[in-house]
Write an enzyme that holds these catalytic residues in place. Sequence first.
Site, PDB file in Angstrom:
ATOM      1  N   ASP A 241     -15.783  -8.513 -23.925  1.00 50.02           N
ATOM      2  CA  ASP A 241     -16.439  -7.615 -23.122  1.00 50.02           C
ATOM      3  C   ASP A 241     -17.379  -6.497 -23.893  1.00 50.02           C
ATOM      4  O   ASP A 241     -16.699  -5.736 -24.698  1.00 50.02           O
ATOM      5  CB  ASP A 241     -15.601  -6.778 -22.157  1.00 50.02           C
ATOM      6  CG  ASP A 241     -16.354  -6.209 -21.030  1.00 50.02           C
ATOM      7  OD1 ASP A 241     -16.703  -6.672 -19.842  1.00 50.02           O
ATOM      8  OD2 ASP A 241     -16.703  -5.054 -21.241  1.00 50.02           O
ATOM      9  N   ILE A 242     -18.685  -6.329 -23.631  1.00 47.93           N
ATOM     10  CA  ILE A 242     -19.257  -5.757 -24.476  1.00 47.93           C
ATOM     11  C   ILE A 242     -19.137  -4.139 -23.949  1.00 47.93           C
ATOM     12  O   ILE A 242     -19.163  -3.320 -25.023  1.00 47.93           O
ATOM     13  CB  ILE A 242     -20.902  -5.949 -24.303  1.00 47.93           C
ATOM     14  CG1 ILE A 242     -21.118  -7.307 -24.808  1.00 47.93           C
ATOM     15  CG2 ILE A 242     -21.785  -4.798 -25.019  1.00 47.93           C
ATOM     16  CD1 ILE A 242     -22.536  -7.948 -24.581  1.00 47.93           C
TER      17      ILE A 242
END
Length: 286
Positions: A241-242
């Site tokens: 997840d960025i």
Amino acid sequence: MSETRIEIPGPYDFDRVLERLSIDPLHAVDREARLVKVPYYPTGEVITVKGVGTKDEPAFVLSFERDDKSEEKQAHIARIFQWHTGLHEVQAHFLATDLKPIFEEHVGTPIVLDFNPFATIVKSIIHQQLNLKFAFTLTHRFVTGYGTEKDGVWFYPSPEKIATLTVDELRELQFSQRKAEYVIGVGEKVASGELNLEELAHESDEVIIKELTKIRGIGPWTAQSFLLFGLGRPNLFPMADIGIQNAIKKLFGMEQKPTREEMERMSAAWDPYLSYASLYLWRSIE
């Protein structure tokens, strides 16, 4: 109409809950009145949850349209808002870790589940590879176009309804070709019984991810979103997840986003509450 009062141990910051829920335009939130209206999918009712306590002494009043099965409805709401989780234990755990600063800043912030597990999958597919603003816009178009509304509260369309849609219909809403196919496909699998989310919910995290990622359009990120926001599993840390990567970079003053190996090493001390680490890291950059 009937009402029930619920009191739980603190800390639990219901105002932060309402703040986060209000980001989604589909949610019927009144932050001034400290309430949210929740769609109850089994019967199509609307349940009102109103905060009447404080962060340290949380209390809520639940208002039901009908008196029947109030215990089931109460348990459902408690599960969504994770009232059974002792946040004081979670807080104590993280105050002894390097995430102490964000847990002090966001004390009492609970994980809150989506109002329907199937909707979690649909929303996650729609949100894939979109910026947050357009993701909410596209989801809003979809739900208001094909779902149902009651008392200002929107219910996501059923799997059976989604299974009847065409790719061209969704393309008109600005779905991509593949995204339209993915949403319709998962609707077909649930409607036919090929994918039984209620049965799957009893399996381990690993089994659920394995089964969901067999379905076209569902990758690890969407499967983990289902586990976290559909089922409330407590120990999930989506390393790809960025947002989490950016939050770690900011919190620890790193020049570049952390590698997977660095994240694995850092997160070892956050077990067994990795889902809360994820939530608070997201909160730290929202």
